[in-house]
Design a protein around this motif. Sequence first.
Motif: not given
Length: 214
Positions: A170-199
């Motif tokens: 979440e921090y990297a999604a907000e503060h990264a300067t490279q669009p690819a980094v920010a996008t992947l960071a956002g994807t990781i945050a969303e995926t891990q939130a969903a998987e945490t609920t499942t687990m």
Amino acid sequence: MTGARGLRTALLAVIAVGLVLLGGGAAVALGIGRGEAAPGAASVDAGFARDMSRHHLQGVEMANLALDRSEDAEVRQLAFDISATQTNQTGRMQGWLSLWGLPPTGGETMAWMGSGHSAHETAGTSGDLMPGMATGEELARLRELTGTAFDVEFLRLMIRHHQGGREMAEYAAEHATQPAVATLAGTIAETQAAETTTMARMLTARGGTPLPAP
């Protein structure tokens, strides 16, 4: 897998996943635009790529252990998904570092997140462990378990692991300067939130309770 040598070997192994093409083709495949200035070693982009790679590799290690040890079909499917996804993401992050001319490891752990987040300042961490990561003792205990006891402890450790990784992403999604980094960071945050609920649901169904959040 423990120690600096094991970590470096694992990182080098997944670089091939990220560097699927050579030269400019690799940059396109990894989402890096041509002509973009490479971030510095102390940047959020580089720090996130280095530290999340290490964080992911422990997740992959635990997931692969579950694939070997668990007899629970739902746990095994979850472990397969985590291992495949995080191996691929680690390859991309290591590919970025290679394209930027930066080493796969180094720098103060978590320092890219600013004051109060470096490893020696973060409560609940040991040595240079990042939030949510399992200690060597916890991993050793996990390897000793079997059956439902293994599944419960695996879920407990992986939930905490995801919680710590989500904060970093979440921090990297907000503060990264490279669009690819920010996008992947956002994807990781969303995926891990969903998987945490499942687990969490899976853990309750197997009679377990979560570990304290990192």
